[in-house]
Design an enzyme around this catalytic site. Structure first.
Site, short mmCIF file in Angstrom:
data_model
loop_
_atom_site.label_atom_id
_atom_site.label_comp_id
_atom_site.label_asym_id
_atom_site.label_seq_id
_atom_site.Cartn_x
_atom_site.Cartn_y
_atom_site.Cartn_z
N ARG A 117 3.67 -6.57 6.60
CA ARG A 117 3.46 -6.72 8.10
C ARG A 117 3.87 -8.21 8.64
NH1 ARG A 117 -3.04 -6.16 7.63
NH2 ARG A 117 -2.24 -4.78 5.72
N ASN A 118 3.55 -9.34 7.80
CA ASN A 118 3.76 -10.64 8.20
C ASN A 118 5.36 -10.63 8.33
OD1 ASN A 118 1.08 -12.04 8.07
ND2 ASN A 118 1.26 -10.79 6.08
N ALA A 129 0.87 -1.28 0.11
CA ALA A 129 0.01 -0.01 -0.11
C ALA A 129 0.64 1.36 0.09
CB ALA A 129 -0.89 0.03 1.23
N LYS A 138 0.65 -17.02 0.52
CA LYS A 138 2.16 -16.31 0.62
C LYS A 138 2.40 -15.47 2.01
CE LYS A 138 -0.09 -12.01 -0.13
NZ LYS A 138 -0.13 -10.88 0.61
#
Length: 216
Positions: free
Chosen positions: A142-143, A27, A78
């Site tokens: 974020r992951n 994003a 993913k």
């Protein structure tokens, strides 16, 4: 066999066709109009073409495939692989190790999709929703970020999520649990050593270093 997709729920709940958009679309980069691609999976070609017309622009190029299941599953799976990549970063491992995790992860994504669904197009994994989204998520997002903190011992998942995500939620941890439920139901753990290793580290107390023990 226990796999329920959001697009399936929407089709039933709304009694309407549902297409799926997934891709390498981080994003903060999109907000600056940096060039990227995405993939729209469709059932009805007319709707796929309509969504492409609506979204496609010079900085956001849209590809279409007649494969909503493959597109949606790539977008979910993913995030599990990205957790593995984050563990590698937290341990200070280099690009070679992360490349191995990405390669093995892609193979397990394909294997999972084809184990639980028929008719998934091989080319879907080469679209933005597949290998491209996998790569960008394993280097950013974020992951990966939260898994790096986890491997460094910065707290449990709830604390890390609160500390790092500013109100956003992790995706890969929940997906890892759901995927492991499906894998265990079929008793096919041996076919998914990376997914199993990530789950063991994230939820069963295994050491992050065991992420590289896949061939032992």
């Amino acid at each position: 066999m226990g796999v329920v997709l959001f697009s399936d729920l929407l089709r039933v709940g709304l009694d309407a066709d549902c297409s799926v958009l997934m891709g390498a679309n981080v994003a903060n980069e999109m907000a600056s109009d940096a060039f990227c691609e995405t993939t729209i999976g469709y059932v009805d070609k007319a709707n796929g073409d309509l969504f492409k017309l609506a979204f496609d622009c010079p900085s956001f190029k849209v590809g279409t495939v007649q494969d909503t299941v493959g597109v949606e599953l790539c977008g979910a799976l993913k995030n599990i692989v990205a957790i593995g990549a984050g563990f590698c970063d937290g341990l200070g491992y280099g690009g070679n190790t992360k490349a191995a995790i990405i390669r093995i992860g892609l193979k397990e994504m394909i294997k999972f999709c084809k184990t639980f669904y028929n008719g998934i197009d091989d080319d879907t994994f080469l679209e933005s929703c597949g290998v491209a989204d996998l790569i960008t998520t394993c280097f950013g997002g974020r992951n990966r970020k939260c898994a790096e903190a986890f491997a460094k011992g910065d707290g449990d998942w709830e604390k890390i999520e609160t500390d790092l995500l500013n109100g956003q939620k992790l995706q890969g941890t929940g997906t890892a649990k759901d995927v492991m439920t499906c894998i265990k139901k079929l008793g096919c753990e041996k076919d998914f050593p990376l997914f199993c290793a990530i789950h063991k580290i994230a939820f069963e107390g295994a050491k992050p270093e065991s992420i590289v023990d896949l061939y032992k």
